[in-house]
Scaffold this motif. Structure first.
Motif, mmCIF file in Angstrom:
data_model
loop_
_atom_site.group_PDB
_atom_site.id
_atom_site.type_symbol
_atom_site.label_atom_id
_atom_site.label_comp_id
_atom_site.label_asym_id
_atom_site.label_seq_id
_atom_site.Cartn_x
_atom_site.Cartn_y
_atom_site.Cartn_z
ATOM 1 N N ASP A 182 0.817 -1.211 0.000
ATOM 2 C CA ASP A 182 0.000 0.000 0.000
ATOM 3 C C ASP A 182 0.853 1.265 0.000
ATOM 4 O OD1 ASP A 182 -2.220 -1.597 0.017
ATOM 5 O OD2 ASP A 182 -2.656 -1.346 2.151
ATOM 6 N N ASN A 183 2.046 1.178 0.543
ATOM 7 C CA ASN A 183 2.945 2.332 0.612
ATOM 8 C C ASN A 183 3.779 2.513 -0.659
ATOM 9 O OD1 ASN A 183 2.111 3.068 3.188
ATOM 10 N ND2 ASN A 183 3.645 1.794 4.199
ATOM 11 N N GLY A 184 3.555 1.662 -1.644
ATOM 12 C CA GLY A 184 4.256 1.812 -2.920
ATOM 13 C C GLY A 184 5.659 1.266 -2.943
ATOM 14 N N THR A 185 5.992 0.411 -1.977
ATOM 15 C CA THR A 185 7.346 -0.127 -1.900
ATOM 16 C C THR A 185 7.696 -0.970 -3.118
ATOM 17 O OG1 THR A 185 7.174 -0.168 0.510
ATOM 18 C CG2 THR A 185 8.925 -1.509 -0.477
ATOM 19 N N PHE A 186 6.691 -1.615 -3.714
ATOM 20 C CA PHE A 186 6.951 -2.521 -4.826
ATOM 21 C C PHE A 186 6.667 -1.866 -6.175
ATOM 22 C CE2 PHE A 186 5.213 -5.354 -1.342
ATOM 23 C CZ PHE A 186 6.463 -5.559 -0.774
ATOM 24 N N SER A 187 6.898 -0.560 -6.245
ATOM 25 C CA SER A 187 6.735 0.153 -7.511
ATOM 26 C C SER A 187 7.708 1.323 -7.560
ATOM 27 C CB SER A 187 5.292 0.650 -7.668
ATOM 28 O OG SER A 187 4.984 1.583 -6.647
ATOM 29 N N ASP A 188 7.949 1.798 -8.753
ATOM 30 C CA ASP A 188 8.855 2.924 -8.952
ATOM 31 C C ASP A 188 8.205 3.871 -9.966
ATOM 32 O OD1 ASP A 188 10.963 4.652 -9.083
ATOM 33 O OD2 ASP A 188 12.256 3.328 -10.265
ATOM 34 N N GLY A 189 7.856 5.063 -9.483
ATOM 35 C CA GLY A 189 7.209 6.028 -10.365
ATOM 36 C C GLY A 189 5.880 5.543 -10.905
ATOM 37 N N GLY A 190 5.185 4.752 -10.101
ATOM 38 C CA GLY A 190 3.893 4.225 -10.519
ATOM 39 C C GLY A 190 3.979 2.931 -11.300
ATOM 40 N N LYS A 191 5.189 2.492 -11.654
ATOM 41 C CA LYS A 191 5.364 1.232 -12.389
ATOM 42 C C LYS A 191 5.667 0.118 -11.389
ATOM 43 C CE LYS A 191 8.183 -0.987 -15.963
ATOM 44 N NZ LYS A 191 7.030 -1.607 -16.627
ATOM 45 N N ALA A 192 4.797 -0.885 -11.334
ATOM 46 C CA ALA A 192 4.937 -1.972 -10.370
ATOM 47 C C ALA A 192 6.117 -2.863 -10.722
ATOM 48 C CB ALA A 192 3.660 -2.797 -10.320
ATOM 49 N N PHE A 193 6.838 -3.286 -9.692
ATOM 50 C CA PHE A 193 7.921 -4.239 -9.893
ATOM 51 C C PHE A 193 7.332 -5.586 -10.316
ATOM 52 C CE2 PHE A 193 10.444 -1.994 -6.296
ATOM 53 C CZ PHE A 193 10.753 -0.955 -7.152
ATOM 54 N N SER A 194 8.027 -6.269 -11.202
ATOM 55 C CA SER A 194 7.604 -7.606 -11.608
ATOM 56 C C SER A 194 8.548 -8.635 -10.995
ATOM 57 C CB SER A 194 7.598 -7.737 -13.136
ATOM 58 O OG SER A 194 8.900 -7.517 -13.652
ATOM 59 N N SER A 195 8.107 -9.877 -10.986
ATOM 60 C CA SER A 195 8.933 -10.955 -10.458
ATOM 61 C C SER A 195 9.218 -11.964 -11.560
ATOM 62 C CB SER A 195 8.223 -11.656 -9.294
ATOM 63 O OG SER A 195 7.033 -12.298 -9.748
ATOM 64 N N ASP A 196 10.186 -12.822 -11.304
ATOM 65 C CA ASP A 196 10.525 -13.914 -12.218
ATOM 66 C C ASP A 196 9.710 -15.125 -11.776
ATOM 67 O OD1 ASP A 196 11.656 -15.640 -14.008
ATOM 68 O OD2 ASP A 196 13.567 -15.824 -12.945
ATOM 69 N N ALA A 197 8.440 -15.118 -12.173
ATOM 70 C CA ALA A 197 7.490 -16.105 -11.666
ATOM 71 C C ALA A 197 7.363 -17.299 -12.599
ATOM 72 C CB ALA A 197 6.115 -15.456 -11.482
ATOM 73 N N GLU A 198 7.313 -18.486 -11.995
ATOM 74 C CA GLU A 198 7.058 -19.690 -12.768
ATOM 75 C C GLU A 198 5.631 -19.671 -13.315
ATOM 76 O OE1 GLU A 198 10.013 -22.953 -10.609
ATOM 77 O OE2 GLU A 198 7.829 -23.199 -10.482
ATOM 78 N N GLY A 250 1.939 -20.247 -13.801
ATOM 79 C CA GLY A 250 0.905 -20.455 -12.801
ATOM 80 C C GLY A 250 0.878 -19.387 -11.730
ATOM 81 N N ILE A 251 1.960 -18.578 -11.635
ATOM 82 C CA ILE A 251 2.057 -17.515 -10.641
ATOM 83 C C ILE A 251 2.023 -16.165 -11.355
ATOM 84 C CG2 ILE A 251 3.408 -16.543 -8.745
ATOM 85 C CD1 ILE A 251 4.894 -19.196 -8.554
ATOM 86 N N LYS A 252 1.239 -15.254 -10.867
ATOM 87 C CA LYS A 252 1.225 -13.914 -11.452
ATOM 88 C C LYS A 252 2.570 -13.234 -11.216
ATOM 89 C CE LYS A 252 -3.739 -13.175 -11.521
ATOM 90 N NZ LYS A 252 -4.902 -12.383 -11.054
ATOM 91 N N PRO A 253 3.134 -12.569 -12.229
ATOM 92 C CA PRO A 253 4.492 -12.020 -12.141
ATOM 93 C C PRO A 253 4.570 -10.690 -11.410
ATOM 94 C CG PRO A 253 3.608 -11.589 -14.305
ATOM 95 C CD PRO A 253 2.564 -12.408 -13.580
ATOM 96 N N VAL A 254 4.037 -10.655 -10.201
ATOM 97 C CA VAL A 254 4.112 -9.466 -9.358
ATOM 98 C C VAL A 254 5.146 -9.711 -8.270
ATOM 99 C CG1 VAL A 254 1.732 -8.810 -9.812
ATOM 100 C CG2 VAL A 254 2.234 -10.318 -7.878
ATOM 101 N N TRP A 255 5.602 -8.618 -7.638
ATOM 102 C CA TRP A 255 6.572 -8.802 -6.554
ATOM 103 C C TRP A 255 5.901 -9.436 -5.342
ATOM 104 C CZ3 TRP A 255 11.633 -8.449 -7.225
ATOM 105 C CH2 TRP A 255 12.435 -8.621 -6.086
ATOM 106 N N TRP A 256 4.723 -8.930 -5.019
ATOM 107 C CA TRP A 256 3.924 -9.541 -3.953
ATOM 108 C C TRP A 256 2.452 -9.242 -4.211
ATOM 109 C CZ3 TRP A 256 0.614 -7.818 0.041
ATOM 110 C CH2 TRP A 256 0.256 -8.811 0.955
ATOM 111 N N SER A 257 1.612 -10.226 -3.920
ATOM 112 C CA SER A 257 0.173 -10.075 -4.071
ATOM 113 C C SER A 257 -0.488 -10.186 -2.703
ATOM 114 C CB SER A 257 -0.379 -11.183 -4.984
ATOM 115 O OG SER A 257 -1.794 -11.258 -4.884
ATOM 116 N N ASP A 258 -1.518 -9.384 -2.474
ATOM 117 C CA ASP A 258 -2.215 -9.480 -1.201
ATOM 118 C C ASP A 258 -3.095 -10.726 -1.112
ATOM 119 O OD1 ASP A 258 -4.282 -8.742 -2.867
ATOM 120 O OD2 ASP A 258 -4.758 -6.885 -1.816
ATOM 121 N N LYS A 259 -3.028 -11.563 -2.171
ATOM 122 C CA LYS A 259 -3.696 -12.860 -2.145
ATOM 123 C C LYS A 259 -2.680 -13.993 -1.942
ATOM 124 C CE LYS A 259 -7.827 -11.195 -2.775
ATOM 125 N NZ LYS A 259 -7.546 -9.777 -2.526
ATOM 126 N N TRP A 260 -1.466 -13.625 -1.538
ATOM 127 C CA TRP A 260 -0.469 -14.612 -1.121
ATOM 128 C C TRP A 260 -0.426 -14.611 0.405
ATOM 129 C CZ3 TRP A 260 4.286 -13.074 -4.651
ATOM 130 C CH2 TRP A 260 3.958 -13.317 -5.998
#
Length: 200
Positions: free
Chosen positions: A91-107, A109-119
């Motif tokens: 919520d504090n924007g830690t996983f984004s930079d300038g409004g662009k969300a950080f992505s992850s190297d996800a296998e 079946g996993i959404k390529p986000v840094w963290w999801s509030d459904k994890w």
């Protein structure tokens, strides 16, 4: 008591026999009110296989031993605590930079986000890393699959298709002697990790 829960308790008792780790190691089962509280907080629906185990054991007690491969097995209350830490960062924007969300190297079946509030984290290694229930997978994934996430690494991997599958594999490994109790590591760990450490 479910079969896997019974087997887990028996395997842990055998591994911890003779070690002064405090009793009991595992919490008594969670109540339906406990499940509802976590579901309302996280706006999720907990998988039934997960709830079946947690009705028997609500994670581990506050003892100086980690029971899940060197990691704390989180109670529902501890899951809520760890989830809230990550939710605040999101919520504090830690996983984004300038409004662009950080992505992850996800296998797959996993959404390529840094963290999801459904994890929902159900383990904690003491350094910010978790095994999580993934309650918002991609179409190629499975609701309730177990994923590994790291706080400082983009890798996100599927560890099992469900909590029951993951725990069943872990209990089988405990029973086969793959894991040992180590005072140095503060809990039950893979014996190969100890051997590798000694070789280094």
């Amino acid at each position: 008591m479910s079969d896997v829960s019974q087997r887990l308790q028996a395997a842990l008792s055998q591994l911890l026999q003779g070690h002064d780790v405090g009793e009991p190691v595992l919490n008594a089962g969670a109540s339906e009110a406990d499940f509802i509280q976590l579901e309302q907080l996280t706006q999720t629906r907990l998988p039934e296989d997960f709830k079946a185990v947690y009705r028997v054991f609500n994670g581990q007690a506050e003892v100086d031993v980690y029971v899940l491969d060197g990691e704390e097995w989180l109670s529902l209350a501890r899951m809520a605590e760890e989830w809230e830490v990550w939710k605040d960062l999101l919520d504090n924007g830690t996983f984004s930079d300038g409004g662009k969300a950080f992505s992850s190297d996800a296998e797959t079946g996993i959404k390529p986000v840094w963290w999801s509030d459904k994890w929902l984290p159900f383990t904690y290694d003491g350094a910010g890393n978790h095994l999580c229930l993934d309650l918002d997978p991609t179409d190629e994934g499975t609701y309730g699959q177990v994923i590994r996430m790291w706080h400082d690494d983009a890798e996100r991997s599927v560890e099992a298709s469900s909590f029951a599958a993951w725990l069943g594999d872990y209990v089988t490994a405990l029973e086969s002697g793959q894991y040992v109790y180590s005072d140095d590591y503060g809990g039950i760990v893979n014996s190969d990790d100890i051997i590798d450490e000694d070789d280094d």
